[in-house]
Write a protein that holds these residues in place. Structure first.
Motif, PDB file in Angstrom:
ATOM      1  N   THR A  17       0.831  -1.210   0.000  1.00  9.24           N
ATOM      2  CA  THR A  17       0.000   0.000   0.000  1.00  9.24           C
ATOM      3  C   THR A  17       0.862   1.254   0.000  1.00  9.24           C
ATOM      4  N   VAL A  18       1.851   1.295   0.900  1.00  9.80           N
ATOM      5  CA  VAL A  18       2.719   2.470   0.981  1.00  9.80           C
ATOM      6  C   VAL A  18       3.495   2.660  -0.314  1.00  9.80           C
ATOM      7  N   SER A  19       4.004   1.553  -0.890  1.00  7.70           N
ATOM      8  CA  SER A  19       4.762   1.662  -2.138  1.00  7.70           C
ATOM      9  C   SER A  19       3.892   2.220  -3.256  1.00  7.70           C
ATOM     10  N   HIS A  20       2.649   1.747  -3.305  1.00  7.80           N
ATOM     11  CA  HIS A  20       1.738   2.247  -4.338  1.00  7.80           C
ATOM     12  C   HIS A  20       1.450   3.731  -4.138  1.00  7.80           C
ATOM     13  N   GLU A  21       1.240   4.146  -2.891  1.00 10.80           N
ATOM     14  CA  GLU A  21       0.950   5.549  -2.607  1.00 10.80           C
ATOM     15  C   GLU A  21       2.155   6.441  -2.916  1.00 10.80           C
ATOM     16  N   LEU A  22       3.365   5.921  -2.717  1.00  9.57           N
ATOM     17  CA  LEU A  22       4.561   6.717  -2.989  1.00  9.57           C
ATOM     18  C   LEU A  22       4.848   6.822  -4.486  1.00  9.57           C
ATOM     19  N   ARG A  23       4.459   5.818  -5.222  1.00 13.77           N
ATOM     20  CA  ARG A  23       4.823   5.776  -6.639  1.00 13.77           C
ATOM     21  C   ARG A  23       4.151   6.894  -7.424  1.00 13.77           C
ATOM     22  N   THR A  24       2.875   7.178  -7.122  1.00 14.26           N
ATOM     23  CA  THR A  24       2.151   8.195  -7.890  1.00 14.26           C
ATOM     24  C   THR A  24       2.790   9.578  -7.775  1.00 14.26           C
ATOM     25  N   PRO A  25       2.997  10.115  -6.555  1.00  9.70           N
ATOM     26  CA  PRO A  25       3.638  11.443  -6.492  1.00  9.70           C
ATOM     27  C   PRO A  25       5.071  11.431  -7.018  1.00  9.70           C
TER      28      PRO A  25
ATOM     29  N   GLY B   7      21.950  -0.390  -1.749  1.00  9.22           N
ATOM     30  CA  GLY B   7      21.161  -1.552  -2.155  1.00  9.22           C
ATOM     31  C   GLY B   7      20.148  -1.911  -1.091  1.00  9.22           C
ATOM     32  N   SER B   8      19.009  -2.455  -1.527  1.00  8.12           N
ATOM     33  CA  SER B   8      17.947  -2.832  -0.590  1.00  8.12           C
ATOM     34  C   SER B   8      18.015  -4.292  -0.188  1.00  8.12           C
TER      35      SER B   8
ATOM     36  N   LEU C 239      13.413   1.493  -6.242  1.00 10.93           N
ATOM     37  CA  LEU C 239      13.203   0.839  -4.954  1.00 10.93           C
ATOM     38  C   LEU C 239      11.728   0.537  -4.732  1.00 10.93           C
ATOM     39  N   ILE C 240      10.867   1.500  -5.077  1.00  3.35           N
ATOM     40  CA  ILE C 240       9.423   1.287  -4.913  1.00  3.35           C
ATOM     41  C   ILE C 240       8.948   0.163  -5.825  1.00  3.35           C
ATOM     42  N   ASP C 241       9.452   0.135  -7.063  1.00  2.00           N
ATOM     43  CA  ASP C 241       9.090  -0.964  -7.973  1.00  2.00           C
ATOM     44  C   ASP C 241       9.514  -2.313  -7.400  1.00  2.00           C
ATOM     45  N   ASP C 242      10.723  -2.354  -6.789  1.00  2.68           N
ATOM     46  CA  ASP C 242      11.180  -3.594  -6.159  1.00  2.68           C
ATOM     47  C   ASP C 242      10.248  -4.015  -5.039  1.00  2.68           C
ATOM     48  N   LEU C 243       9.845  -3.066  -4.196  1.00  2.00           N
ATOM     49  CA  LEU C 243       8.955  -3.393  -3.072  1.00  2.00           C
ATOM     50  C   LEU C 243       7.606  -3.890  -3.568  1.00  2.00           C
ATOM     51  N   LEU C 244       7.059  -3.231  -4.599  1.00  2.00           N
ATOM     52  CA  LEU C 244       5.773  -3.668  -5.146  1.00  2.00           C
ATOM     53  C   LEU C 244       5.882  -5.056  -5.766  1.00  2.00           C
ATOM     54  N   THR C 245       6.963  -5.265  -6.527  1.00  2.48           N
ATOM     55  CA  THR C 245       7.144  -6.580  -7.159  1.00  2.48           C
ATOM     56  C   THR C 245       7.292  -7.669  -6.100  1.00  2.48           C
ATOM     57  N   PHE C 246       8.092  -7.379  -5.066  1.00  2.97           N
ATOM     58  CA  PHE C 246       8.289  -8.394  -4.039  1.00  2.97           C
ATOM     59  C   PHE C 246       6.995  -8.667  -3.271  1.00  2.97           C
ATOM     60  N   SER C 247       6.169  -7.652  -3.060  1.00  2.60           N
ATOM     61  CA  SER C 247       4.873  -7.859  -2.400  1.00  2.60           C
ATOM     62  C   SER C 247       4.010  -8.792  -3.231  1.00  2.60           C
ATOM     63  N   HIS C 248       4.029  -8.593  -4.567  1.00  2.00           N
ATOM     64  CA  HIS C 248       3.265  -9.506  -5.433  1.00  2.00           C
ATOM     65  C   HIS C 248       3.817 -10.920  -5.369  1.00  2.00           C
TER      66      HIS C 248
END
Length: 514
Positions: free
Chosen positions: A298-306, A476-477, A343-352
């Motif tokens: 949720t947080v990654s998705h909210e951060l990606r838009t702005p 690196g994350s 980084l946000i793309d990585d977090l979203l992908t890993f959540s999926h």
């Protein structure tokens, strides 16, 4: 107590002796592993024989044949790492008094006590049928001092005698129970177990267990083994016991043997409670992990838009600014924006990936095109001091894959290789076709700092960062390789690493060719 161990593994023999000593015995023991050794050991008149069921060439069943040929055979307890129900029944049918699994040897002491008591009882029964009153007196002495509870009843179940061990176990006196039904000492719910056992004895003549298999462990009324019953005394105390019985003659009195197993039952119940507590804790941790993954997504998705908007406006500003200092500032903003977006793309992908919702849009993909595109992107951002070389062979077959996700894997591996290469280092990308199995193998090798063998096993674990990366403060994350592994495996492929500290690292992955 003299014990003869038919066992080919000295360590298992030592474990059996240890359990006997822990149960209070002081065994004089010897170990044999073949028929001549068994015959020699039987000549020393052992009190008990512990026989390995699966001994190569000469196991428990062959040993029972030899032992049962003796005039006065010692009791045999079969011990095995694993036994089927049919094997257990067959061993009992051939004369074994009990069987144990090697991972449950806590029951060995009570089983030996019961076997010795049963043996003494069998001797007493045979002597009582054929010998004088003196022999009967000796039987009574053995009865009174038996290590397990014992009772003698008439064929109709009326209690004639009970030894001290049984009276203490039930919390009653002989005056309380003489002439009363024996099953009055048994919890009402368990009385059918006693009735069924006595019925089987009556149907089997003298009740000799050697003449027929014991009832199956699950053949009971309440989901417990057939011969486990609970005693109840006048004080209401419940005692878990292991029950067996035998008949003197063909229609004479019944002799009941009751071994206290309360300690074992308490241990089992404690273990069950611990298991349930661990299951609850595991469920709670799984729920926390799920909530964490939802929160990250949720947080990654909210951060990606702005952040996407910030990058867009940054690009617009970069087009109109001519001042070098301002242009550098805009470049820094854009570079860090790209880093945050990655980084946000990585977090979203890993959540999926964790949620099992990673979607692959498959189609024919040319590996050479994917490699060229990824190398171009990597060269644009890599330091000038690090060379990136691409040498894929011509004629690589197409694979059935998700092109963007495959490009993400290659770019992740390239970025890692570049980050860990010193100035003057080289990153080399190669690809080849393997025939068995048919697959395309891509390798990305660098001349960097390398990875220790201990850390190589954890390299594809989420959030893992090597000690050297942390020491050198390399960004690196710790998600890139874990994501790459998940994507490759989702395509039915594999990924692995080969590295020598100080000499570089090669990461390879393979994808099946349709």
């Amino acid at each position: 107590m003299r014990a003869l161990l038919l066992e080919d593994n000295p360590d298992d023999a030592d474990l059996l002796v240890f359990e006997l000593k822990r149960a209070g015995f002081e065994p004089e023991w010897s170990r044999v592993d073949d028929e001549p050794g068994l015959v020699d050991g039987l000549g020393r008149t052992p009190d008990i024989v512990l026989a390995d069921y699966n001994l190569p060439g000469f196991g428990a069943l062959q040993a029972l044949r030899v032992i049962n040929a003796l005039a006065d055979p010692p009791p045999v307890i079969v011990v095995s790492g694993a036994m089927s129900e049919d094997a257990c029944v067959e061993a009992l049918r051939r004369g074994a008094v009990d069987y144990l699994l090697k991972d449950r040897l806590a029951r060995l002491g009570p089983a030996v006590e019961h076997a010795l008591a049963q043996k003494r009882l069998d001797h007493a029964r045979r002597r009582a049928e054929a010998l004088s009153q003196e022999h009967e007196r000796r039987f009574r002495a053995a009865f009174d001092h038996a290590p397990v509870g014992m009772a003698v009843t008439s064929p109709d179940g009326a209690l004639i005698e009970a030894n001290t061990a049984l009276l203490e176990m039930a919390g009653v006196t002989m005056a309380d129970v003489r002439g009363r039904p024996f099953d009055g000492l048994v919890l009402p719910e368990d009385r059918p177990v006693v009735a069924d056992y006595v019925k089987l004895l009556c149907e089997g003549g003298d009740g000799d267990r050697r003449s027929r298999p014991r009832a199956r462990p699950d053949d009971d009324h309440h989901g417990r083994p057939v011969r486990e019953i609970r005693l109840t005394g006048h004080d209401g105390k419940i005692t878990w016991t292991q029950y067996s019985a035998s008949m003197i003659g063909t229609s004479g009195p019944l002799v009941h043997q009751i071994a206290d197993i309360s300690a074992r039952r308490r241990a089992e119940q404690a273990l069950q409670r611990q298991t349930e507590e661990l299951a609850r804790s595991n469920a709670e941790l799984q729920e926390l992990d799920r909530l964490k993954s939802e929160f990250v997504a949720t947080v990654s998705h909210e951060l990606r838009t702005p952040l996407t908007s910030i990058r867009g406006y940054t690009e617009m500003l970069a087009e109109d600014i001519r001042d070098p200092d301002q242009s550098q500032i805009i470049s820094i903003i854009d570079r860090n924006g790209r880093r945050l977006l990655a980084l946000i793309d990585d977090l979203l992908t890993f959540s999926h990936i964790e949620a099992g919702t990673l979607m692959l849009v498959r189609g024919p993909v040319r590996i050479a095109d994917v490699l060229r595109s990824a190398v171009e992107v990597a060269r644009a951002t890599a330091p000038a001091e690090v060379a990136i070389k691409l040498s894929p062979p011509e004629g690589l077959p197409a694979v059935d894959a998700d092109g963007p996700q495959l490009g993400r894997v290659v770019l992740n591996l390239l970025s890692n290789a570049v980050k860990f290469c010193p100035d003057g280092g080289t990153v080399t990308v190669t690809a080849r076709v393997s025939d068995a199995p048919a697959e395309v193998v891509v390798s990305i090798a660098d001349t960097g700092i390398g990875i220790t063998p201990a850390e190589q096993t954890r390299l594809f674990t989420r959030f893992f960062r090597s000690a050297e990366a942390q020491r050198r403060a390399i960004n690196g994350s710790g998600l890139g390789l874990a994501i790459s592994k998940a994507i490759v495996e989702a395509h039915g492929g594999w990924i692995g690493v080969s590295s020598t500290p100080g000499a570089g690292t090669t990461v390879s992955f393979g994808l099946p060719v349709p």
